[in-house]
Motif scaffolding. Structure first.
Motif, PDB file in Angstrom:
ATOM      1  N   THR A  38       0.834  -1.214   0.000  1.00 18.37           N
ATOM      2  CA  THR A  38       0.000   0.000   0.000  1.00 18.37           C
ATOM      3  C   THR A  38       0.861   1.253   0.000  1.00 18.37           C
ATOM      4  OG1 THR A  38      -1.763  -1.148   1.188  1.00 18.37           O
ATOM      5  CG2 THR A  38      -1.793   1.260   1.244  1.00 18.37           C
ATOM      6  N   TRP A  39       1.908   1.282   0.838  1.00 17.10           N
ATOM      7  CA  TRP A  39       2.793   2.445   0.874  1.00 17.10           C
ATOM      8  C   TRP A  39       3.580   2.588  -0.423  1.00 17.10           C
ATOM      9  CZ3 TRP A  39       2.678   6.795   3.106  1.00 17.10           C
ATOM     10  CH2 TRP A  39       2.211   6.949   4.410  1.00 17.10           C
ATOM     11  N   GLN A  40       3.938   1.475  -1.048  1.00 19.67           N
ATOM     12  CA  GLN A  40       4.590   1.556  -2.350  1.00 19.67           C
ATOM     13  C   GLN A  40       3.697   2.276  -3.344  1.00 19.67           C
ATOM     14  OE1 GLN A  40       6.384  -2.033  -4.051  1.00 19.67           O
ATOM     15  NE2 GLN A  40       6.422  -2.942  -2.018  1.00 19.67           N
ATOM     16  N   GLY A  41       2.437   1.871  -3.379  1.00 21.73           N
ATOM     17  CA  GLY A  41       1.501   2.500  -4.299  1.00 21.73           C
ATOM     18  C   GLY A  41       1.265   3.957  -3.990  1.00 21.73           C
ATOM     19  N   LEU A  42       1.146   4.283  -2.694  1.00 23.97           N
ATOM     20  CA  LEU A  42       0.892   5.668  -2.296  1.00 23.97           C
ATOM     21  C   LEU A  42       2.063   6.579  -2.645  1.00 23.97           C
ATOM     22  CD1 LEU A  42      -0.870   5.258   1.173  1.00 23.97           C
ATOM     23  CD2 LEU A  42      -1.861   6.241  -0.913  1.00 23.97           C
ATOM     24  N   ILE A  43       3.274   6.126  -2.360  1.00 27.53           N
ATOM     25  CA  ILE A  43       4.441   6.952  -2.669  1.00 27.53           C
ATOM     26  C   ILE A  43       4.646   7.047  -4.178  1.00 27.53           C
ATOM     27  CG2 ILE A  43       6.957   7.055  -2.507  1.00 27.53           C
ATOM     28  CD1 ILE A  43       6.697   6.000   0.348  1.00 27.53           C
ATOM     29  N   GLY A  44       4.428   5.940  -4.890  1.00 30.38           N
ATOM     30  CA  GLY A  44       4.531   5.984  -6.343  1.00 30.38           C
ATOM     31  C   GLY A  44       3.530   6.934  -6.967  1.00 30.38           C
ATOM     32  N   ALA A  45       2.356   7.051  -6.356  1.00 29.76           N
ATOM     33  CA  ALA A  45       1.293   7.887  -6.914  1.00 29.76           C
ATOM     34  C   ALA A  45       1.219   9.264  -6.270  1.00 29.76           C
ATOM     35  CB  ALA A  45      -0.057   7.182  -6.738  1.00 29.76           C
ATOM     36  N   SER A  46       2.053   9.559  -5.271  1.00 31.30           N
ATOM     37  CA  SER A  46       1.922  10.797  -4.495  1.00 31.30           C
ATOM     38  C   SER A  46       2.010  12.050  -5.354  1.00 31.30           C
ATOM     39  CB  SER A  46       2.989  10.844  -3.395  1.00 31.30           C
ATOM     40  OG  SER A  46       4.286  10.696  -3.948  1.00 31.30           O
ATOM     41  N   ALA A  47       3.004  12.116  -6.249  1.00 30.54           N
ATOM     42  CA  ALA A  47       3.132  13.297  -7.104  1.00 30.54           C
ATOM     43  C   ALA A  47       1.946  13.408  -8.048  1.00 30.54           C
ATOM     44  CB  ALA A  47       4.435  13.231  -7.892  1.00 30.54           C
ATOM     45  N   LEU A  48       1.430  12.270  -8.501  1.00 27.12           N
ATOM     46  CA  LEU A  48       0.275  12.287  -9.396  1.00 27.12           C
ATOM     47  C   LEU A  48      -0.964  12.785  -8.660  1.00 27.12           C
ATOM     48  CD1 LEU A  48       0.884   8.833 -11.111  1.00 27.12           C
ATOM     49  CD2 LEU A  48       1.483  11.087 -11.984  1.00 27.12           C
ATOM     50  N   ILE A  49      -1.112  12.388  -7.396  1.00 27.47           N
ATOM     51  CA  ILE A  49      -2.227  12.891  -6.589  1.00 27.47           C
ATOM     52  C   ILE A  49      -2.093  14.404  -6.416  1.00 27.47           C
ATOM     53  CG2 ILE A  49      -3.352  12.770  -4.340  1.00 27.47           C
ATOM     54  CD1 ILE A  49      -2.326   9.852  -4.150  1.00 27.47           C
ATOM     55  N   GLY A  50      -0.859  14.860  -6.180  1.00 26.65           N
ATOM     56  CA  GLY A  50      -0.635  16.300  -6.038  1.00 26.65           C
ATOM     57  C   GLY A  50      -0.979  17.056  -7.297  1.00 26.65           C
ATOM     58  N   ILE A  51      -0.634  16.490  -8.457  1.00 28.03           N
ATOM     59  CA  ILE A  51      -0.978  17.128  -9.728  1.00 28.03           C
ATOM     60  C   ILE A  51      -2.490  17.247  -9.870  1.00 28.03           C
ATOM     61  CG2 ILE A  51      -0.897  16.828 -12.247  1.00 28.03           C
ATOM     62  CD1 ILE A  51       1.854  15.548 -11.888  1.00 28.03           C
ATOM     63  N   PHE A  52      -3.216  16.243  -9.369  1.00 25.28           N
ATOM     64  CA  PHE A  52      -4.679  16.269  -9.423  1.00 25.28           C
ATOM     65  C   PHE A  52      -5.239  17.527  -8.750  1.00 25.28           C
ATOM     66  CE2 PHE A  52      -8.665  15.350  -7.184  1.00 25.28           C
ATOM     67  CZ  PHE A  52      -9.489  15.048  -8.265  1.00 25.28           C
ATOM     68  N   PHE A  53      -4.683  17.896  -7.607  1.00 25.38           N
ATOM     69  CA  PHE A  53      -5.162  19.098  -6.905  1.00 25.38           C
ATOM     70  C   PHE A  53      -4.516  20.368  -7.454  1.00 25.38           C
ATOM     71  CE2 PHE A  53      -5.846  15.716  -3.728  1.00 25.38           C
ATOM     72  CZ  PHE A  53      -7.191  15.931  -3.455  1.00 25.38           C
ATOM     73  N   GLY A  54      -3.234  20.283  -7.813  1.00 24.85           N
ATOM     74  CA  GLY A  54      -2.527  21.483  -8.254  1.00 24.85           C
ATOM     75  C   GLY A  54      -2.986  22.002  -9.595  1.00 24.85           C
ATOM     76  N   GLY A  55      -3.412  21.109 -10.513  1.00 22.99           N
ATOM     77  CA  GLY A  55      -3.842  21.541 -11.836  1.00 22.99           C
ATOM     78  C   GLY A  55      -5.002  22.521 -11.793  1.00 22.99           C
ATOM     79  N   PRO A  56      -6.140  22.145 -11.190  1.00 20.65           N
ATOM     80  CA  PRO A  56      -7.276  23.073 -11.141  1.00 20.65           C
ATOM     81  C   PRO A  56      -6.988  24.339 -10.342  1.00 20.65           C
ATOM     82  CG  PRO A  56      -7.988  20.825 -10.712  1.00 20.65           C
ATOM     83  CD  PRO A  56      -6.486  20.813 -10.681  1.00 20.65           C
ATOM     84  N   ILE A  57      -6.276  24.198  -9.219  1.00 21.38           N
ATOM     85  CA  ILE A  57      -5.969  25.386  -8.403  1.00 21.38           C
ATOM     86  C   ILE A  57      -5.068  26.343  -9.186  1.00 21.38           C
ATOM     87  CG2 ILE A  57      -4.794  26.210  -6.325  1.00 21.38           C
ATOM     88  CD1 ILE A  57      -5.633  23.565  -4.979  1.00 21.38           C
ATOM     89  N   GLY A  58      -4.016  25.807  -9.788  1.00 19.78           N
ATOM     90  CA  GLY A  58      -3.114  26.644 -10.569  1.00 19.78           C
ATOM     91  C   GLY A  58      -3.795  27.260 -11.771  1.00 19.78           C
ATOM     92  N   GLY A  59      -4.658  26.476 -12.442  1.00 15.99           N
ATOM     93  CA  GLY A  59      -5.382  27.007 -13.598  1.00 15.99           C
ATOM     94  C   GLY A  59      -6.325  28.122 -13.227  1.00 15.99           C
ATOM     95  N   TYR A  60      -7.027  27.959 -12.119  1.00 15.83           N
ATOM     96  CA  TYR A  60      -7.950  29.002 -11.656  1.00 15.83           C
ATOM     97  C   TYR A  60      -7.194  30.290 -11.333  1.00 15.83           C
ATOM     98  CZ  TYR A  60     -11.056  31.591  -8.542  1.00 15.83           C
ATOM     99  OH  TYR A  60     -11.801  32.587  -7.944  1.00 15.83           O
ATOM    100  N   LEU A  61      -6.071  30.150 -10.623  1.00 18.08           N
ATOM    101  CA  LEU A  61      -5.288  31.340 -10.267  1.00 18.08           C
ATOM    102  C   LEU A  61      -4.643  31.974 -11.492  1.00 18.08           C
ATOM    103  CD1 LEU A  61      -3.586  30.067  -6.981  1.00 18.08           C
ATOM    104  CD2 LEU A  61      -5.478  31.702  -7.195  1.00 18.08           C
ATOM    105  N   ALA A  62      -4.224  31.144 -12.470  1.00 14.29           N
ATOM    106  CA  ALA A  62      -3.633  31.695 -13.692  1.00 14.29           C
ATOM    107  C   ALA A  62      -4.658  32.494 -14.479  1.00 14.29           C
ATOM    108  CB  ALA A  62      -3.075  30.568 -14.554  1.00 14.29           C
ATOM    109  N   ASP A  63      -5.915  32.044 -14.496  1.00 13.71           N
ATOM    110  CA  ASP A  63      -6.974  32.783 -15.184  1.00 13.71           C
ATOM    111  C   ASP A  63      -7.385  34.028 -14.403  1.00 13.71           C
ATOM    112  OD1 ASP A  63      -7.089  31.009 -17.293  1.00 13.71           O
ATOM    113  OD2 ASP A  63      -8.686  29.793 -16.404  1.00 13.71           O
ATOM    114  N   LYS A  64      -7.266  33.974 -13.084  1.00 12.73           N
ATOM    115  CA  LYS A  64      -7.752  35.077 -12.254  1.00 12.73           C
ATOM    116  C   LYS A  64      -6.713  36.170 -12.041  1.00 12.73           C
ATOM    117  CE  LYS A  64     -10.283  35.986  -7.970  1.00 12.73           C
ATOM    118  NZ  LYS A  64     -11.420  36.582  -8.697  1.00 12.73           N
TER     119      LYS A  64
END
Length: 458
Positions: free
Chosen positions: A64-90
């Protein structure tokens, strides 16, 4: 059944006047510093798969920890994309262009001091958020400065940079782990070097004229446009109007098909790629390839070749021909692996090479379409949302693959990956627009339905 969507026809922006050398240099520099963000993204994701065995032993990681660490940056991109896009437009592309790299630089350096699994997970989650934001900031900025004749090539180059970062991370990490037996913290922390370089190069970048016009700052916009943009693109700015950013517009009748297409196309390309690439040594060795690390390094080199092929072909053959057929070929390669996983290891390796090459070609279009099909006021939000949606599949594939291999076997897992490729090919057949040679105002206009033959002819 839905018919494919294509922008209303508009004037070609091909010019008979030689481009200004100074403006050309600026465009290439801007493309390079944005590609730097993509390089860093590939660099951090490439390294984690390589050090996973050492990381697992050192920190006693469960599956489970292998999967979580392997996917951690991808999970972060999931949240960072919309937040960054909203701020870039605003608040603008320019300020966010610097801030997100500063955050990533701090996260990269923090990897040197990791002591527990949860620390590494949180650090890479933060780094992923910064990279997700970079997609939604850098891609709109580049597409808004690029002329139609080069836009596809420059945007596809971003994917090349990603794959080069992934390959270099893998190659450097491979050398450091096998030749000098470097600690996994040092291998992961190497991303600090390119992060610092790209951060310094981004200082002083101009704001997007299209974004400025969307905010009613026309005088400032045209001053920047005349300095850095070709005349055809300056004239195209006349189509821009002040608009309020609205995240909900992504799901309006005008842009709903665009949103569905870029999200599904992206997720169907990256889900099998991340699942296989992250654990390539393990997958290859389970299929009989003796040296999984070397085989994975070879596959990463093939991926770079595929993305380069897409970059050089995109303005010649168009978007649709590079998005649909390669997905079918990649699916067939995975089917062969799934059904004949116990035949010669050489056959399996050849099929993985075919998958890697053609998947890279179709994936290169994920760096092109999102920036083209949304208007300025929601371009950042559109790219950010598509980035986030794609990372659902990428993170799920990375998290689930080791468990799927354990419970279902490699063959069945590869067949599931092939099914995802088929889904992407079908969706692309009916929704992928042809935007080659069109002005940005035309590609980002509300997409009208058109017969399949018309879209294919373009």
């Amino acid at each position: 059944m839905n018919t494919p969507v294509t922008p209303a026809p508009g004037p070609s922006l091909q010019s008979s006047v030689a481009p200004d050398p100074q403006k050309k240099r600026f465009l290439y520099k801007l493309s390079a510093v944005i590609a730097g963000g993509m390089f860093i993204d590939g660099f951090i994701l490439g390294g984690i798969g390589l050090v996973m065995p050492a990381l697992t032993n050192d920190l006693s990681l469960s599956a489970t920890w292998q999967g979580l660490i392997g996917a951690s940056a991808l999970i972060g991109i999931f949240f960072g994309g919309p937040i960054g896009g909203y701020l870039a437009d605003k608040i603008g592309r320019k300020p966010m262009f610097i801030v997100d790299l500063a955050i990533f630089l701090l996260g990269s350096a923090a990897q040197f001091f990791v002591a527990d699994a949860w620390q590494l997970f949180l650090i890479r989650l933060l780094m992923g958020m910064a990279i997700g934001a970079d997609y939604a900031i850098g891609w709109p900025l580049l597409v808004e400065f690029s002329p139609a004749r080069l836009r596809g090539k420059l945007m596809a180059f971003q994917e090349v940079a990603w794959y080069v970062g992934y390959l270099l991370s893998y190659a450097v990490g491979y050398y450091m782990s096998t030749s000098i037996h470097a600690d996994w913290r040092i291998i992961l922390g190497m991303s600090t070097v390119p992060s610092l370089i790209v951060f310094l190069l981004r200082l002083g970048s101009p704001e997007s004229p299209r974004w400025l016009i969307s905010k009613g700052r026309n005088e400032e916009a045209f001053a920047i446009a005349h300095e850095f943009m070709e005349e055809e693109d300056v004239r195209d700015l006349a189509h821009e109007k002040p608009q309020r950013p609205s995240f909900g517009k992504l799901f309006s009748p005008q842009y709903r098909n665009s949103t569905i297409f870029v999200c599904m196309y992206w997720v169907c390309n990256v889900t099998p790629y991340f699942a296989i690439a992250t654990f390539a040594p393990i997958v290859l060795e389970s299929l009989g390839v003796e040296d999984g690390l070397t085989g994975a390094l070879l596959l990463n080199g093939v991926v770079v070749a595929g993305s380069l092929a897409a970059m050089f072909l995109i303005e010649k053959v168009g978007r649709r021909k590079l998005s649909i057929p390669p997905m079918w070929i990649a699916a067939v390669a995975l089917v062969v692996i799934g059904l004949f996983s116990h035949v010669s290891p050489m056959v399996i390796l050849v099929c993985f090479i075919a998958f890697s090459f053609f998947n890279a070609i179709s994936t290169a279009l994920t760096g092109v379409y999102p920036g083209e099909v949304f208007p300025t006021e929601i371009r950042g939000a559109g790219v950010g949302f598509a980035t986030a949606f794609s990372r659902i599949g990428a993170a799920a594939g990375t998290f689930i693959l080791p468990m799927s291999v354990d419970s279902l076997g490699v063959g069945t897992t590869m067949l599931i990956a092939a099914g995802i490729c088929v889904l992407g090919a079908v969706i692309s057949q009916y929704l992928a627009p042809e935007t080659k040679g069109l002005s940005l105002s035309d590609t980002s206009a509300p997409l009208a339905k058109a017969p399949l033959a018309k879209a294919a002819a373009n």
